[in-house]
Scaffold this motif. Structure first.
Motif, PDB file in Angstrom:
ATOM      1  N   ALA A   1       0.801  -1.078  -0.084  1.00 28.82           N
ATOM      2  CA  ALA A   1      -0.194   0.087   0.053  1.00 28.82           C
ATOM      3  C   ALA A   1       0.766   1.267  -0.012  1.00 28.82           C
ATOM      4  O   ALA A   1       0.432   2.205  -0.622  1.00 28.82           O
ATOM      5  N   TRP A   2       2.169   1.343   0.687  1.00 29.16           N
ATOM      6  CA  TRP A   2       2.757   2.244   0.869  1.00 29.16           C
ATOM      7  C   TRP A   2       3.494   2.609  -0.680  1.00 29.16           C
ATOM      8  O   TRP A   2       3.660   3.743  -0.978  1.00 29.16           O
ATOM      9  N   HIS A   3       3.864   1.669  -1.411  1.00 30.54           N
ATOM     10  CA  HIS A   3       4.300   2.049  -2.783  1.00 30.54           C
ATOM     11  C   HIS A   3       3.237   2.159  -3.694  1.00 30.54           C
ATOM     12  O   HIS A   3       3.332   3.060  -4.585  1.00 30.54           O
ATOM     13  N   ALA A   4       1.953   1.979  -3.391  1.00 34.32           N
ATOM     14  CA  ALA A   4       0.739   2.251  -4.234  1.00 34.32           C
ATOM     15  C   ALA A   4       0.657   3.425  -4.224  1.00 34.32           C
ATOM     16  O   ALA A   4       0.245   4.276  -5.066  1.00 34.32           O
ATOM     17  N   LEU A   5       0.585   4.009  -2.714  1.00 34.04           N
ATOM     18  CA  LEU A   5       0.592   5.372  -2.475  1.00 34.04           C
ATOM     19  C   LEU A   5       1.408   6.296  -3.341  1.00 34.04           C
ATOM     20  O   LEU A   5       1.037   7.237  -3.842  1.00 34.04           O
ATOM     21  N   LEU A   6       2.917   6.048  -3.191  1.00 35.38           N
ATOM     22  CA  LEU A   6       3.554   6.633  -3.659  1.00 35.38           C
ATOM     23  C   LEU A   6       3.328   6.715  -5.414  1.00 35.38           C
ATOM     24  O   LEU A   6       3.471   7.805  -6.109  1.00 35.38           O
ATOM     25  N   PHE A   7       2.976   5.509  -5.803  1.00 32.45           N
ATOM     26  CA  PHE A   7       2.641   5.475  -7.396  1.00 32.45           C
ATOM     27  C   PHE A   7       1.611   6.555  -7.642  1.00 32.45           C
ATOM     28  O   PHE A   7       1.736   7.214  -8.857  1.00 32.45           O
ATOM     29  N   ALA A   8       0.495   6.480  -6.907  1.00 33.18           N
ATOM     30  CA  ALA A   8      -0.640   7.444  -7.051  1.00 33.18           C
ATOM     31  C   ALA A   8      -0.144   9.017  -6.977  1.00 33.18           C
ATOM     32  O   ALA A   8      -0.441   9.694  -7.997  1.00 33.18           O
ATOM     33  N   PHE A   9       0.617   9.204  -6.133  1.00 40.38           N
ATOM     34  CA  PHE A   9       1.251  10.841  -6.074  1.00 40.38           C
ATOM     35  C   PHE A   9       2.031  10.963  -7.595  1.00 40.38           C
ATOM     36  O   PHE A   9       2.035  11.965  -8.077  1.00 40.38           O
ATOM     37  N   LEU A  10       2.945   9.882  -7.763  1.00 38.80           N
ATOM     38  CA  LEU A  10       3.873   9.951  -8.974  1.00 38.80           C
ATOM     39  C   LEU A  10       2.750  10.214 -10.402  1.00 38.80           C
ATOM     40  O   LEU A  10       3.293  10.972 -11.019  1.00 38.80           O
ATOM     41  N   MET A  11       1.703   9.426 -10.305  1.00 36.35           N
ATOM     42  CA  MET A  11       0.817   9.407 -11.398  1.00 36.35           C
ATOM     43  C   MET A  11       0.349  10.964 -11.652  1.00 36.35           C
ATOM     44  O   MET A  11       0.143  11.355 -12.773  1.00 36.35           O
ATOM     45  N   VAL A  12      -0.073  11.628 -10.528  1.00 32.27           N
ATOM     46  CA  VAL A  12      -0.709  12.948 -10.448  1.00 32.27           C
ATOM     47  C   VAL A  12       0.471  13.886 -11.117  1.00 32.27           C
ATOM     48  O   VAL A  12       0.242  14.667 -11.960  1.00 32.27           O
ATOM     49  N   ALA A  13       1.802  13.524 -10.758  1.00 34.73           N
ATOM     50  CA  ALA A  13       2.755  14.618 -10.979  1.00 34.73           C
ATOM     51  C   ALA A  13       3.137  14.517 -12.357  1.00 34.73           C
ATOM     52  O   ALA A  13       3.224  15.373 -13.160  1.00 34.73           O
ATOM     53  N   THR A  14       2.895  13.210 -12.773  1.00 37.10           N
ATOM     54  CA  THR A  14       3.421  12.818 -14.382  1.00 37.10           C
ATOM     55  C   THR A  14       2.346  13.466 -15.398  1.00 37.10           C
ATOM     56  O   THR A  14       2.508  14.273 -16.250  1.00 37.10           O
ATOM     57  N   VAL A  15       1.031  13.212 -14.668  1.00 30.76           N
ATOM     58  CA  VAL A  15      -0.029  13.736 -15.979  1.00 30.76           C
ATOM     59  C   VAL A  15      -0.115  15.566 -15.882  1.00 30.76           C
ATOM     60  O   VAL A  15      -0.170  16.268 -16.850  1.00 30.76           O
ATOM     61  N   CYS A  16       0.232  15.990 -14.532  1.00 25.84           N
ATOM     62  CA  CYS A  16       0.292  17.328 -14.673  1.00 25.84           C
ATOM     63  C   CYS A  16       1.522  18.024 -15.170  1.00 25.84           C
ATOM     64  O   CYS A  16       1.320  18.818 -16.086  1.00 25.84           O
ATOM     65  N   ASP A  17       2.641  17.263 -15.014  1.00 28.18           N
ATOM     66  CA  ASP A  17       3.753  17.584 -15.940  1.00 28.18           C
ATOM     67  C   ASP A  17       3.489  17.466 -17.644  1.00 28.18           C
ATOM     68  O   ASP A  17       3.947  18.436 -18.181  1.00 28.18           O
ATOM     69  N   LEU A  18       2.927  16.359 -17.912  1.00 29.69           N
ATOM     70  CA  LEU A  18       2.633  16.265 -19.247  1.00 29.69           C
ATOM     71  C   LEU A  18       1.632  17.301 -19.772  1.00 29.69           C
ATOM     72  O   LEU A  18       1.833  17.975 -21.076  1.00 29.69           O
ATOM     73  N   ARG A  19       0.589  17.782 -18.841  1.00 30.70           N
ATOM     74  CA  ARG A  19      -0.353  18.643 -19.494  1.00 30.70           C
ATOM     75  C   ARG A  19       0.106  20.041 -19.479  1.00 30.70           C
ATOM     76  O   ARG A  19      -0.283  20.699 -20.597  1.00 30.70           O
ATOM     77  N   SER A  20       0.967  20.583 -18.298  1.00 31.74           N
ATOM     78  CA  SER A  20       1.106  21.859 -18.510  1.00 31.74           C
ATOM     79  C   SER A  20       2.604  22.379 -17.965  1.00 31.74           C
ATOM     80  O   SER A  20       2.954  23.173 -17.698  1.00 31.74           O
ATOM     81  N   ARG A  21       3.418  20.918 -18.216  1.00 31.95           N
ATOM     82  CA  ARG A  21       4.932  21.232 -17.696  1.00 31.95           C
ATOM     83  C   ARG A  21       5.127  21.901 -16.358  1.00 31.95           C
ATOM     84  O   ARG A  21       6.034  22.663 -16.215  1.00 31.95           O
ATOM     85  N   GLU A  22       4.258  21.428 -15.570  1.00 28.55           N
ATOM     86  CA  GLU A  22       4.230  21.963 -14.289  1.00 28.55           C
ATOM     87  C   GLU A  22       3.819  20.960 -13.364  1.00 28.55           C
ATOM     88  O   GLU A  22       2.739  20.339 -13.390  1.00 28.55           O
ATOM     89  N   ILE A  23       4.830  20.633 -12.019  1.00 29.10           N
ATOM     90  CA  ILE A  23       4.359  19.907 -11.235  1.00 29.10           C
ATOM     91  C   ILE A  23       3.980  20.696 -10.060  1.00 29.10           C
ATOM     92  O   ILE A  23       4.653  21.479  -9.418  1.00 29.10           O
ATOM     93  N   PRO A  24       2.490  20.457  -9.518  1.00 33.56           N
ATOM     94  CA  PRO A  24       2.184  21.528  -8.379  1.00 33.56           C
ATOM     95  C   PRO A  24       2.964  21.236  -7.246  1.00 33.56           C
ATOM     96  O   PRO A  24       3.221  20.016  -6.817  1.00 33.56           O
ATOM     97  N   LEU A  25       3.311  22.427  -6.528  1.00 28.70           N
ATOM     98  CA  LEU A  25       4.343  22.354  -5.219  1.00 28.70           C
ATOM     99  C   LEU A  25       3.453  21.762  -4.168  1.00 28.70           C
ATOM    100  O   LEU A  25       3.744  20.817  -3.530  1.00 28.70           O
ATOM    101  N   GLN A  26       1.892  21.986  -4.280  1.00 31.81           N
ATOM    102  CA  GLN A  26       1.121  21.520  -3.203  1.00 31.81           C
ATOM    103  C   GLN A  26       1.349  20.065  -3.264  1.00 31.81           C
ATOM    104  O   GLN A  26       0.971  19.403  -2.050  1.00 31.81           O
ATOM    105  N   LEU A  27       1.146  19.294  -4.435  1.00 31.15           N
ATOM    106  CA  LEU A  27       1.126  17.895  -4.624  1.00 31.15           C
ATOM    107  C   LEU A  27       2.358  17.231  -4.029  1.00 31.15           C
ATOM    108  O   LEU A  27       2.296  16.738  -3.153  1.00 31.15           O
ATOM    109  N   THR A  28       3.581  17.840  -4.353  1.00 30.79           N
ATOM    110  CA  THR A  28       4.908  17.257  -3.928  1.00 30.79           C
ATOM    111  C   THR A  28       4.985  17.373  -2.507  1.00 30.79           C
ATOM    112  O   THR A  28       5.609  16.775  -1.699  1.00 30.79           O
TER     113      THR A  28
END
Ligand SMILES: [Zn+2]
Length: 347
Positions: free
Chosen positions: A125-152
């Motif tokens: 579950a720990w690694h799945a949680l990290l996966f979820a965070f990385l997923m959001v970062a990836t999609v945000c980065d792809l869409r807007s070239r920006e990883i929200p600071l709030q997320l990280t």
């Protein structure tokens, strides 16, 4: 039967999490609340009913359109749900079914009936949680070239809290470690921050070990990328690396420890090259987001750690070698970037 049931359950959980990640991707860059208001159509602002908000299925049934105004939704939404669901299933398969990290309970015949210890499940579950965070970062980065600071920042905080609760060698028990281990056991946090651990950490498995491992991981993650960005910018004479990438690695370090972040950073060259070629082929656009390659490399390195880390152990726990590698790499990077600047300047 039990296996199929477990996998379906994990798939459905992943799809629902993916659905929530879509909300995060849409709202985090705008600094909107994740919980309020409920999902609505971006075009006609009508709330989306629960039966039209079923992950993956609703998208297929409505053919990717709003029920009220027929506005077309991006296929990206369904892709995120599907990718998260498949990612969770893959992670479950590798870490629980195959038990690649040889977490405890493997010798127990009931393990195959999915009566594995709760600790192993927490590790997954720990690694799945990290996966979820990385997923959001990836999609945000792809869409807007920006990883929200709030997320990280949230991810880093969650990482540190979890680190305190699941200190290395969790899910192994400390008693299982022999005094002179042949192989360092892999925990949910892959390795402790140092080997041998200082006296105030005893044999690990306590709050201070977990917390220091998380804090050092976060610091190394952010400083490594900021340091490289700084040296590169100094040599090149212009900004080179996004800060969002440094924050992403800070988050990964808080979850997994500093050694993994360093290795994952170097290995990210390979997915980065691959993505670069793909992007050049379809878009002819050379502004490449680095976040997706980093995320993929972090997850891949985490799963492969048992296979790749043994030869690195001597050198990652030797302060003398580490110091000179940092100095040497820093100098090489500066010279390279300076040469790049000279070449560009002469054109
Ligand atoms: Zn609509």
């Amino acid at each position: 039967m039990v296996l199929a049931f477990c996998l379906i359950l994990v798939f459905l959980t992943g799809a629902s999490v993916g659905s929530f990640l879509n909300v995060a991707v849409a709202r985090l860059p705008l600094e909107k609340s994740l919980l309020w208001p409920s999902s609505r159509c971006g075009n006609c602002l009508q709330p989306i009913c629960w039966y039209d908000n079923i992950p993956i299925l609703s998208y297929l049934i409505l053919r990717g359109r709003c029920r009220t105004c027929s506005q077309r939704y991006s296929v990206g939404y369904m892709f995120v749900e599907l990718a998260t669901a498949l990612g969770f299933v893959g992670l479950f398969w590798i870490e629980i079914v195959e038990n690649i990290h040889t977490w405890p309970g493997d010798q127990n015949p009931e393990f195959r009936l999915f009566l594995f210890p709760l600790e192993s499940f927490c590790g997954f579950a720990w690694h799945a949680l990290l996966f979820a965070f990385l997923m959001v970062a990836t999609v945000c980065d792809l869409r807007s070239r920006e990883i929200p600071l709030q997320l990280t920042l949230t991810g880093t905080l969650v990482g540190l809290v979890g680190s305190a609760f699941m200190p290395w060698p969790f899910p192994h028990a400390v008693a299982q470690i022999s005094p002179a281990p042949i192989a360092l056991p892999l925990g949910a946090q892959t390795w402790p921050f140092w080997e041998p651990l200082p006296a105030w950490c005893a044999q690990g498995g306590n709050v201070q070990t977990g917390l220091v491992t998380g804090v050092v991981g976060a610091l190394v993650g952010t400083l490594l990328l900021r340091g490289i960005g700084f040296v590169f910018s100094a040599g090149l004479g212009k900004d080179a690396l996004g800060l969002g990438d440094a924050d992403l690695m800070m988050m990964a370090g808080a979850f997994l420890g500093w050694q993994l972040v360093v290795v994952a950073f170097f290995l990210s060259v390979f997915p980065a090259l691959l993505f670069g070629i793909i992007q050049l082929a379809i878009r002819r656009d050379n502004s490449l987001p680095f976040g997706p390659a980093l995320s993929l490399s972090v997850m891949g390195t985490c799963l492969a750690w048992g296979q790749i880390s043994d030869p690195l152990r001597e050198f990652l726990f030797n302060e003398f070698i580490l110091f000179w590698v940092v100095v040497f790499c820093g100098a090489m990077l500066f010279i390279m970037s300076f040469l790049l600047r000279v070449i560009h300047g002469n054109k």
